[in-house]
Design a protein around this motif. Structure first.
Motif, PDB file in Angstrom:
ATOM      1  N   TRP A   1       0.833  -1.203   0.000  1.00 22.18           N
ATOM      2  CA  TRP A   1       0.000   0.000   0.000  1.00 22.18           C
ATOM      3  C   TRP A   1       0.871   1.258   0.000  1.00 22.18           C
ATOM      4  CZ3 TRP A   1      -0.574   3.478   4.223  1.00 22.18           C
ATOM      5  CH2 TRP A   1      -1.539   4.465   4.022  1.00 22.18           C
ATOM      6  N   ALA A   2       1.928   1.259   0.823  1.00 22.63           N
ATOM      7  CA  ALA A   2       2.802   2.424   0.909  1.00 22.63           C
ATOM      8  C   ALA A   2       3.594   2.613  -0.384  1.00 22.63           C
ATOM      9  CB  ALA A   2       3.760   2.270   2.092  1.00 22.63           C
ATOM     10  N   LEU A   3       3.971   1.532  -1.038  1.00 22.07           N
ATOM     11  CA  LEU A   3       4.737   1.641  -2.278  1.00 22.07           C
ATOM     12  C   LEU A   3       3.903   2.156  -3.447  1.00 22.07           C
ATOM     13  CD1 LEU A   3       6.986  -1.538  -2.197  1.00 22.07           C
ATOM     14  CD2 LEU A   3       7.726   0.839  -2.089  1.00 22.07           C
ATOM     15  N   GLN A   4       2.603   2.141  -3.329  1.00 21.13           N
ATOM     16  CA  GLN A   4       1.759   2.638  -4.407  1.00 21.13           C
ATOM     17  C   GLN A   4       1.950   4.138  -4.627  1.00 21.13           C
ATOM     18  OE1 GLN A   4       0.126   0.462  -6.413  1.00 21.13           O
ATOM     19  NE2 GLN A   4       1.187  -0.963  -5.072  1.00 21.13           N
ATOM     20  N   SER A   5       2.401   4.847  -3.607  1.00 24.04           N
ATOM     21  CA  SER A   5       2.612   6.287  -3.752  1.00 24.04           C
ATOM     22  C   SER A   5       4.033   6.615  -4.201  1.00 24.04           C
ATOM     23  CB  SER A   5       2.320   6.997  -2.430  1.00 24.04           C
ATOM     24  OG  SER A   5       3.281   6.615  -1.467  1.00 24.04           O
ATOM     25  N   PHE A   6       4.894   5.601  -4.299  1.00 24.71           N
ATOM     26  CA  PHE A   6       6.285   5.807  -4.698  1.00 24.71           C
ATOM     27  C   PHE A   6       6.381   5.840  -6.220  1.00 24.71           C
ATOM     28  CE2 PHE A   6      10.666   4.368  -5.445  1.00 24.71           C
ATOM     29  CZ  PHE A   6      11.335   5.291  -4.667  1.00 24.71           C
ATOM     30  N   ARG A   7       7.146   6.759  -6.757  1.00 24.56           N
ATOM     31  CA  ARG A   7       7.269   6.906  -8.219  1.00 24.56           C
ATOM     32  C   ARG A   7       8.430   6.057  -8.735  1.00 24.56           C
ATOM     33  NH1 ARG A   7       6.984  12.643 -10.533  1.00 24.56           N
ATOM     34  NH2 ARG A   7       7.149  11.315 -12.362  1.00 24.56           N
ATOM     35  N   PHE A   8       8.115   4.824  -9.106  1.00 21.25           N
ATOM     36  CA  PHE A   8       9.128   3.927  -9.652  1.00 21.25           C
ATOM     37  C   PHE A   8       9.576   4.360 -11.043  1.00 21.25           C
ATOM     38  CE2 PHE A   8       7.905   0.915  -6.385  1.00 21.25           C
ATOM     39  CZ  PHE A   8       9.124   0.302  -6.103  1.00 21.25           C
ATOM     40  N   ASP A   9       8.747   5.120 -11.741  1.00 20.11           N
ATOM     41  CA  ASP A   9       9.099   5.521 -13.102  1.00 20.11           C
ATOM     42  C   ASP A   9      10.346   6.399 -13.150  1.00 20.11           C
ATOM     43  OD1 ASP A   9       7.633   7.509 -11.804  1.00 20.11           O
ATOM     44  OD2 ASP A   9       6.905   8.359 -13.682  1.00 20.11           O
ATOM     45  N   LEU A  10      10.728   6.985 -12.015  1.00 16.18           N
ATOM     46  CA  LEU A  10      11.950   7.785 -11.965  1.00 16.18           C
ATOM     47  C   LEU A  10      13.201   6.918 -11.883  1.00 16.18           C
ATOM     48  CD1 LEU A  10      10.800  10.544  -9.452  1.00 16.18           C
ATOM     49  CD2 LEU A  10      10.923  10.702 -11.940  1.00 16.18           C
ATOM     50  N   PHE A  11      13.036   5.642 -11.504  1.00 21.51           N
ATOM     51  CA  PHE A  11      14.196   4.794 -11.252  1.00 21.51           C
ATOM     52  C   PHE A  11      14.326   3.602 -12.196  1.00 21.51           C
ATOM     53  CE2 PHE A  11      13.045   6.835  -7.252  1.00 21.51           C
ATOM     54  CZ  PHE A  11      14.243   7.452  -6.950  1.00 21.51           C
ATOM     55  N   VAL A  12      13.288   3.287 -12.941  1.00 18.88           N
ATOM     56  CA  VAL A  12      13.341   2.150 -13.861  1.00 18.88           C
ATOM     57  C   VAL A  12      13.092   2.636 -15.284  1.00 18.88           C
ATOM     58  CG1 VAL A  12      12.681   0.415 -12.159  1.00 18.88           C
ATOM     59  CG2 VAL A  12      10.922   1.576 -13.436  1.00 18.88           C
ATOM     60  N   LYS A  13      13.629   1.895 -16.236  1.00 22.31           N
ATOM     61  CA  LYS A  13      13.497   2.291 -17.649  1.00 22.31           C
ATOM     62  C   LYS A  13      12.048   2.216 -18.121  1.00 22.31           C
ATOM     63  CE  LYS A  13      18.054   0.652 -18.952  1.00 22.31           C
ATOM     64  NZ  LYS A  13      18.815  -0.338 -19.692  1.00 22.31           N
ATOM     65  N   ASN A  14      11.413   1.077 -17.861  1.00 23.29           N
ATOM     66  CA  ASN A  14      10.043   0.871 -18.316  1.00 23.29           C
ATOM     67  C   ASN A  14       9.191   0.460 -17.112  1.00 23.29           C
ATOM     68  OD1 ASN A  14       7.725   0.352 -19.666  1.00 23.29           O
ATOM     69  ND2 ASN A  14       8.505  -1.341 -20.890  1.00 23.29           N
ATOM     70  N   PRO A  15       8.499   1.396 -16.502  1.00 31.39           N
ATOM     71  CA  PRO A  15       7.751   1.082 -15.272  1.00 31.39           C
ATOM     72  C   PRO A  15       6.594   0.103 -15.457  1.00 31.39           C
ATOM     73  CG  PRO A  15       7.372   3.350 -15.931  1.00 31.39           C
ATOM     74  CD  PRO A  15       8.400   2.800 -16.858  1.00 31.39           C
ATOM     75  N   LYS A  16       6.155  -0.115 -16.678  1.00 32.01           N
ATOM     76  CA  LYS A  16       5.055  -1.048 -16.932  1.00 32.01           C
ATOM     77  C   LYS A  16       5.551  -2.460 -17.255  1.00 32.01           C
ATOM     78  CE  LYS A  16       1.827   2.095 -16.744  1.00 32.01           C
ATOM     79  NZ  LYS A  16       0.921   2.171 -15.638  1.00 32.01           N
ATOM     80  N   SER A  17       6.861  -2.668 -17.250  1.00 30.97           N
ATOM     81  CA  SER A  17       7.410  -3.975 -17.620  1.00 30.97           C
ATOM     82  C   SER A  17       7.243  -4.987 -16.489  1.00 30.97           C
ATOM     83  CB  SER A  17       8.889  -3.850 -17.982  1.00 30.97           C
ATOM     84  OG  SER A  17       9.656  -3.568 -16.831  1.00 30.97           O
ATOM     85  N   THR A  18       7.405  -6.238 -16.863  1.00 27.62           N
ATOM     86  CA  THR A  18       7.331  -7.323 -15.876  1.00 27.62           C
ATOM     87  C   THR A  18       8.454  -7.204 -14.857  1.00 27.62           C
ATOM     88  OG1 THR A  18       6.385  -8.735 -17.581  1.00 27.62           O
ATOM     89  CG2 THR A  18       7.217  -9.821 -15.612  1.00 27.62           C
ATOM     90  N   GLN A  19       9.627  -6.815 -15.321  1.00 29.15           N
ATOM     91  CA  GLN A  19      10.764  -6.667 -14.412  1.00 29.15           C
ATOM     92  C   GLN A  19      10.492  -5.601 -13.345  1.00 29.15           C
ATOM     93  OE1 GLN A  19      13.747  -5.890 -17.373  1.00 29.15           O
ATOM     94  NE2 GLN A  19      14.669  -7.921 -17.056  1.00 29.15           N
TER      95      GLN A  19
END
Length: 77
Positions: A25-43
């Motif tokens: 739940w807490a990670l849902q507010s974290f912006r992973f798109d700033l740290f990964v190349k493709n945030p929608k990927s399986t990886q």
């Protein structure tokens, strides 16, 4: 004695699952798109799940160890 161990194991499982849910739940507010190349990927999704499991486990360990410390406090005096 055996039922006490079973209850303790059940509580540990519940705390781990609760920690996982809170971490997810807490990670849902974290912006992973700033740290990964493709945030929608399986990886990226697997990374998010692994981070949630790790944080959830750490959170559960904290509460389990805190509860154990509180249980041992009467032996201090």
């Amino acid at each position: 004695m055996t039922s006490d161990l079973g209850l303790e194991a059940f509580i540990h499982i519940l705390l781990n699952l609760l920690g996982l849910v809170i971490a997810w739940w807490a990670l849902q507010s974290f912006r992973f798109d700033l740290f990964v190349k493709n945030p929608k990927s399986t990886q990226a999704t697997v990374l998010k799940v692994l981070v949630a499991i790790t944080l959830g486990h750490l959170l559960a360990r904290f509460f389990i160890e805190y509860a154990q410390a509180v249980r041992y406090l009467p032996y201090l005096f």
